[in-house]
Design an enzyme around this catalytic site. Structure first.
Site, PDB file in Angstrom:
ATOM      1  N   THR A  76       8.687   4.994 -38.093  1.00 41.15           N
ATOM      2  CA  THR A  76       8.998   5.432 -39.459  1.00 41.15           C
ATOM      3  C   THR A  76      10.469   5.829 -39.571  1.00 41.15           C
ATOM      4  O   THR A  76      11.161   5.432 -40.510  1.00 41.15           O
ATOM      5  CB  THR A  76       8.075   6.612 -39.867  1.00 41.15           C
ATOM      6  OG1 THR A  76       6.721   6.154 -39.767  1.00 41.15           O
ATOM      7  CG2 THR A  76       8.339   7.080 -41.276  1.00 41.15           C
ATOM      8  N   ASN A 154      -0.295  -4.660 -39.482  1.00 42.14           N
ATOM      9  CA  ASN A 154      -1.193  -3.650 -38.900  1.00 42.14           C
ATOM     10  C   ASN A 154      -2.632  -3.780 -39.386  1.00 42.14           C
ATOM     11  O   ASN A 154      -3.556  -3.354 -38.697  1.00 42.14           O
ATOM     12  CB  ASN A 154      -0.672  -2.235 -39.188  1.00 42.14           C
ATOM     13  CG  ASN A 154      -0.322  -2.038 -40.642  1.00 42.14           C
ATOM     14  OD1 ASN A 154       0.532  -2.737 -41.181  1.00 42.14           O
ATOM     15  ND2 ASN A 154      -0.984  -1.108 -41.279  1.00 42.14           N
ATOM     16  N   GLN A 182       3.546  -3.190 -34.276  1.00 43.08           N
ATOM     17  CA  GLN A 182       2.249  -3.631 -33.741  1.00 43.08           C
ATOM     18  C   GLN A 182       2.396  -4.740 -32.700  1.00 43.08           C
ATOM     19  O   GLN A 182       1.420  -5.115 -32.053  1.00 43.08           O
ATOM     20  CB  GLN A 182       1.339  -4.125 -34.882  1.00 43.08           C
ATOM     21  CG  GLN A 182       0.938  -3.058 -35.885  1.00 43.08           C
ATOM     22  CD  GLN A 182      -0.065  -2.043 -35.326  1.00 43.08           C
ATOM     23  OE1 GLN A 182      -0.662  -2.234 -34.263  1.00 43.08           O
ATOM     24  NE2 GLN A 182      -0.241  -0.940 -36.040  1.00 43.08           N
ATOM     25  N   HIS A 206       3.758   5.214 -29.296  1.00 42.01           N
ATOM     26  CA  HIS A 206       2.315   5.492 -29.165  1.00 42.01           C
ATOM     27  C   HIS A 206       1.429   4.276 -29.407  1.00 42.01           C
ATOM     28  O   HIS A 206       0.256   4.294 -29.071  1.00 42.01           O
ATOM     29  CB  HIS A 206       1.911   6.641 -30.094  1.00 42.01           C
ATOM     30  CG  HIS A 206       1.916   6.304 -31.554  1.00 42.01           C
ATOM     31  ND1 HIS A 206       0.773   6.015 -32.239  1.00 42.01           N
ATOM     32  CD2 HIS A 206       2.929   6.214 -32.456  1.00 42.01           C
ATOM     33  CE1 HIS A 206       1.070   5.787 -33.511  1.00 42.01           C
ATOM     34  NE2 HIS A 206       2.376   5.897 -33.670  1.00 42.01           N
ATOM     35  N   THR A 242      18.842  16.407 -29.693  1.00 41.83           N
ATOM     36  CA  THR A 242      18.558  16.353 -28.258  1.00 41.83           C
ATOM     37  C   THR A 242      17.520  15.278 -27.980  1.00 41.83           C
ATOM     38  O   THR A 242      16.506  15.195 -28.675  1.00 41.83           O
ATOM     39  CB  THR A 242      18.023  17.726 -27.781  1.00 41.83           C
ATOM     40  OG1 THR A 242      19.003  18.705 -28.113  1.00 41.83           O
ATOM     41  CG2 THR A 242      17.761  17.746 -26.288  1.00 41.83           C
ATOM     42  N   CYS A 329      -2.828   5.205 -42.018  1.00 37.87           N
ATOM     43  CA  CYS A 329      -2.192   6.107 -42.968  1.00 37.87           C
ATOM     44  C   CYS A 329      -2.938   6.105 -44.290  1.00 37.87           C
ATOM     45  O   CYS A 329      -2.876   7.062 -45.026  1.00 37.87           O
ATOM     46  CB  CYS A 329      -0.752   5.683 -43.223  1.00 37.87           C
ATOM     47  SG  CYS A 329       0.081   5.149 -41.758  1.00 37.87           S
TER      48      CYS A 329
HETATM   49  N1  PLP Z   1       4.949  -0.138 -39.018  1.00 42.99           N
HETATM   50  C1  PLP Z   1       3.728  -0.580 -38.712  1.00 42.99           C
HETATM   51  C2  PLP Z   1       3.439  -2.049 -38.773  1.00 42.99           C
HETATM   52  C3  PLP Z   1       2.729   0.314 -38.322  1.00 42.99           C
HETATM   53  O1  PLP Z   1       1.510  -0.143 -38.004  1.00 42.99           O
HETATM   54  C4  PLP Z   1       3.044   1.701 -38.288  1.00 42.99           C
HETATM   55  C5  PLP Z   1       1.994   2.673 -37.941  1.00 42.99           C
HETATM   56  O2  PLP Z   1       0.812   2.456 -38.125  1.00 42.99           O
HETATM   57  C6  PLP Z   1       4.339   2.095 -38.607  1.00 42.99           C
HETATM   58  C7  PLP Z   1       5.265   1.153 -38.972  1.00 42.99           C
HETATM   59  C8  PLP Z   1       4.729   3.541 -38.549  1.00 42.99           C
HETATM   60  O3  PLP Z   1       4.631   4.000 -37.228  1.00 42.99           O
HETATM   61  P1  PLP Z   1       4.753   5.549 -36.867  1.00 42.99           P
HETATM   62  O4  PLP Z   1       3.730   6.245 -37.695  1.00 42.99           O
HETATM   63  O5  PLP Z   1       4.473   5.608 -35.409  1.00 42.99           O
HETATM   64  O6  PLP Z   1       6.134   5.978 -37.214  1.00 42.99           O
END
Ligand code: PLP
Length: 374
Positions: A76, A154, A182, A206, A242, A329
């Site tokens: 993000t 995603n 992804q 993650h 940091t 989300c």
């Molecule tokens: N972009 C894609 C395609 C994602 O699937 C996600 C999270 O699901 C993100 C961006 C955002 O990732 P994060 O929440 O780890 O910042």
């Protein structure tokens, strides 16, 4: 997942469990490498060395130079950094072309600059979720300042032709940002011919077994960025603050372990494909979105007509099976998936759509339990 705990986790696109390569080292990392990597003393130097090793491993894994990697708090932030750099009111560049199927991290970053005058050009996608390249070519004639697209969606797992889109954009003199969140860790990141790869690549740790709260932005040597967080000038001034030592080292450890033992894409694809075949046998009216498009090996977006997706997710959760209705989300949100809407899927089918996303160790046994429960 340990079936003895009767938990079956099939929501890897939301997040992955911690890789063993990290879990085994975490106590040592947290206790020994706590010093600030910018500090000149031996403890600081020790931490810095760990970060340098992680950067070397990640650069080998992604075929980029170590100084192209900027560490962030996750995809993000990486995405926001790129889009703000091109669309914020204090830059002369104010237009972006992107598909409506992007992750909300991209869509909201772009939309927040619209009221201030930034122009968003929407690239059409087909019913298979693939970007329409002819429409992209048309839009490129208007010379947007940036093109942004997702390497792997995603919700549906649809894969974009990354190299082809980059070439089209570069031929038109337009820089490209790729959201590879992804893709990284599941498919090898392609080694692009010099100067022909994306100008910016965003991803999160993650999603591929590293810790949460860390990620990176890869910046091509021909590009510069306005830092989103200037802070104390760390990371060549591109991102202050940091460094998150444990997070960064966790990404390096996973990268090193994936270089040794690559993600078992064929095995995962086999389990997924068999699951889809069996599901269609049991429920012939089920619809698998984008089944004919190139997809991530682990992802299946399935509509079961007449069934409510939220209800299915809750019922399966009660039986110890974790899946999702789509983007993590948007889970809990009642609005239908913007990805499927952009692909022209009817709203009632969208409301019946669940996302099953497998991990490297997801077994046929777990999938059988899911099919039985469905
Ligand atoms: N972009 C894609 C395609 C994602 O699937 C996600 C999270 O699901 C993100 C961006 C955002 O990732 P994060 O929440 O780890 O910042």
């Amino acid at each position: 997942m340990d079936p003895s705990h009767q938990q079956i986790y099939l929501d890897y696109n939301a997040t992955s469990p911690l890789s063993l390569a990290v879990a085994d080292r975490l106590p040592e990392l947290a206790s020994r490498f706590f010093a600030n990597p910018s500090s000149p003393h031996p403890l600081g130097r020790g931490t810095r060395k760990m970060i340098e090793q992680a950067t070397t491993d990640l650069s080998r894994f992604l075929h980029v130079a170590p100084n192209q990697i900027i560490y962030t708090s996750g995809a993000t932030e990486s995405i926001q950094t790129v889009i703000s750099s091109f669309l914020s009111p204090d830059t002369p560049s104010r237009s972006i072309a992107l598909p409506r199927t992007e992750h909300p991290a991209v869509l909201s970053a772009a939309r927040m600059f619209e009221p201030g005058g930034a122009v968003l050009h929407w690239i059409k996608v087909g019913p298979d979720g693939l970007v329409e390249l002819d429409h992209l070519k048309e839009l490129l004639r208007q010379r947007p300042d940036l093109v942004s697209f997702c390497a792997a969606n995603n919700e549906t797992g649809v894969l974009a032709p990354v190299q082809q889109i980059c070439t089209l954009c570069h031929d038109a003199g337009v820089p490209v940002h790729v959201d590879a969140t992804q893709w990284v860790g599941r498919l090898p990141w392609p080694q692009m011919p010099d100067g022909n790869g994306p100008d910016f690549v965003s991803f999160s740790g993650h999603k591929f077994g590293a810790l949460k709260g860390c990620g990176a932005l890869i910046v091509s040597p021909r590009m510069t960025l306005n830092p989103l967080i200037p802070g104390g000038g760390q990371q060549y001034g591109a991102r202050g603050g940091t460094l998150n030592t444990t997070g960064i080292v966790s990404m390096g450890l996973v990268a090193a372990s994936l270089i040794e033992n690559p993600y078992p894409a064929d095995t995962v694809r086999n389990v997924r494909d068999t699951m889809e075949e069996q599901l269609l046998e049991k429920i012939p009216e089920a619809v698998i979105h984008a089944r004919t498009a190139p997809r991530l090996p682990n992802t299946s977006s399935v509509a079961i007509p007449g069934r409510d997706a939220e209800e299915m997710v809750h019922q399966l959760a009660r039986q110890g099976i974790s899946i999702s209705t789509g983007s993590a989300c948007s889970t809990g949100k009642l609005s239908p998936s913007h990805v499927l809407l952009a692909m022209g899927v009817p709203t009632d089918l969208i409301r019946s759509t669940i996302r099953i996303s497998l991990g490297p160790l997801s077994s046929s046994m777990e999938v059988d339990c899911l099919l039985k429960a469905l």
